[in-house]
Scaffold this motif. Sequence first.
Motif, short mmCIF file in Angstrom:
data_model
loop_
_atom_site.label_atom_id
_atom_site.label_comp_id
_atom_site.label_asym_id
_atom_site.label_seq_id
_atom_site.Cartn_x
_atom_site.Cartn_y
_atom_site.Cartn_z
N SER A 102 0.97 -1.26 0.68
CA SER A 102 0.13 -0.30 0.10
C SER A 102 0.54 1.44 -0.04
O SER A 102 1.59 1.22 -0.41
N HIS A 103 0.61 1.81 1.11
CA HIS A 103 1.22 3.14 0.89
C HIS A 103 2.89 3.31 1.92
O HIS A 103 3.40 4.60 1.62
N SER A 219 -0.94 10.02 -2.28
CA SER A 219 -1.16 10.47 -0.85
C SER A 219 -1.04 10.63 0.31
O SER A 219 -1.36 11.46 1.28
N ASP A 241 -2.88 6.30 -3.37
CA ASP A 241 -1.23 5.68 -3.09
C ASP A 241 -0.60 4.64 -3.75
O ASP A 241 -0.99 4.56 -4.97
N ARG A 246 -6.76 4.42 -2.23
CA ARG A 246 -7.11 5.00 -0.94
C ARG A 246 -6.66 6.11 -1.83
O ARG A 246 -5.67 6.57 -2.40
N GLY A 259 -10.03 11.65 3.36
CA GLY A 259 -11.68 10.80 3.57
C GLY A 259 -13.05 11.93 3.80
O GLY A 259 -14.07 11.16 3.34
N ASP A 309 -10.45 -0.87 6.88
CA ASP A 309 -11.60 -0.67 5.86
C ASP A 309 -12.41 -2.75 5.21
O ASP A 309 -12.66 -2.49 5.29
N SER A 328 -8.89 8.18 6.26
CA SER A 328 -7.04 8.45 5.57
C SER A 328 -7.58 8.23 4.22
O SER A 328 -6.41 8.68 3.14
N HIS A 330 -9.52 5.58 1.98
CA HIS A 330 -10.30 4.52 1.86
C HIS A 330 -11.51 4.75 0.87
O HIS A 330 -12.31 5.06 2.50
N GLY A 340 -11.63 -1.14 -1.59
CA GLY A 340 -11.70 0.58 -1.32
C GLY A 340 -10.74 0.50 -3.03
O GLY A 340 -10.84 -0.19 -3.23
N GLY A 342 -9.81 4.01 -5.22
CA GLY A 342 -9.43 5.18 -5.24
C GLY A 342 -10.19 5.89 -6.75
O GLY A 342 -10.62 7.31 -6.52
#
Length: 446
Positions: A102-103, A219, A241, A246, A259, A309, A328, A330, A340, A342
């Motif tokens: 992810s991030h 993000s 992200d 996200r 968000g 999430d 954040s 999602h 989720g 984006g």
Amino acid sequence: MGRKFFGTDGIRGETNTGAMTAEMAMRVAQAAGAHFRRGDHRHRVVIGKDTRLSGYMMESALVAGFTSMGVDVIMTGPLPTPAVALLTREMRADLGVMISASHNPYRDNGIKLFGPDGFKLDDDTEAAIEALIEQQPSLVPAAHIGRARRIEDARGRYIHAVKQSVSDDISFDGLKVVIDCAHGAAYQVAPSAIWELGAEIVTLGVDPDGTNINDGVGSTAIAAVQAKVIEEGADIGIALDGDADRLIVIDEKGQAVDGDQIMALIATRMAEKGELTGGGMVATVMSNLGLERHLAERGLSLERTKVGDRYVLERMRAGGFNVGGEQSGHMILLDHATTGDGTVAALRVLASLVREGRPASEVLHRFERVPQVLHNVRYAGGHPLEADSVKAAIADAEAELAEKGRLVIRPSGTEPVIRVMAEGDDEAQVEAVVTRICDAVREAAG
């Protein structure tokens, strides 16, 4: 009993250490393959990934594990997490796998699993797979080993699907959009989808090299997209992200929109059109009190879950909600995706700009935020939240805030960090409360 390998969002860690080695990936695939191997049909799994250097290694290990269990593998290459969920369901696969952290920075990687319905696995299923990971796998005979192949049209399938989330009468002609893909999984699909709907696009974070994912872009590092929006005189900025589940939005003034504001926009517009189900929406304990008040003024509820999430999604499905998400970024829109997404959320925001014909700073400012302070305390080990001194500090803070605010304290599910959040109408009081608790945690953690 706590889970040994799975966290709040699959298995994640630094590559080539702990649970994030090629050997472990193969064992996860063998365990998941064994769990989902039911009946006499040819079993199949869809595997996608983001742009991390280690993605190739993890992909190869997963392929080896699944095929050794007699499961056929379909590889998509770099693709957003929600695209893997979509293709898992569309291709009638038995399960889906996304290789992504992810991030997180490129050194980390992770494994997220989806069931045949395209939804993330529940706790019981993850627990069953964990039990199988530590057992010797029952490999299939040579004649029954699975086959592996790549598909070339995965990106096109996903682009077509996300464009369906926008009404046919909507065009983004005249909009100038800066889109930052974090050098991640959406570096091709997200700009393409927005451009195909008519917008002029300016891209950031679309040149992955294996080590630059989330590095100063995306993000969680929005300074670059904020500056680009101002420089280009753009109408809006979109920041995704690494795995594109996200979203953070930047208005035309360069201000970030989190968000909570995005969910408020989407939920209230859907309610006006009679499309919102469940009588409100679902968010986590971290969402701002201002969002809750904003929805209540419109006769809509806000149901809260613990952070993650997956927990938002579980409550949405149980309560019949079709909108939910996290502060954040999602955004879960169940009418269009099983997790989720984006890009889908971004398209809905852009559609609102077109519908309302007003600047993003006006369209996206739905409510006044209640002062909220969040500090993170990193610790080396132990259980600082169990210390008497920390418990006393928390009790004092709760008594002080009483009916005037909220206090949320939780350990991160992905790193050794305690997150301390408080909110209330008195910002100075909130800051003082958080500082005292953080000091107590640091002292207890040594």
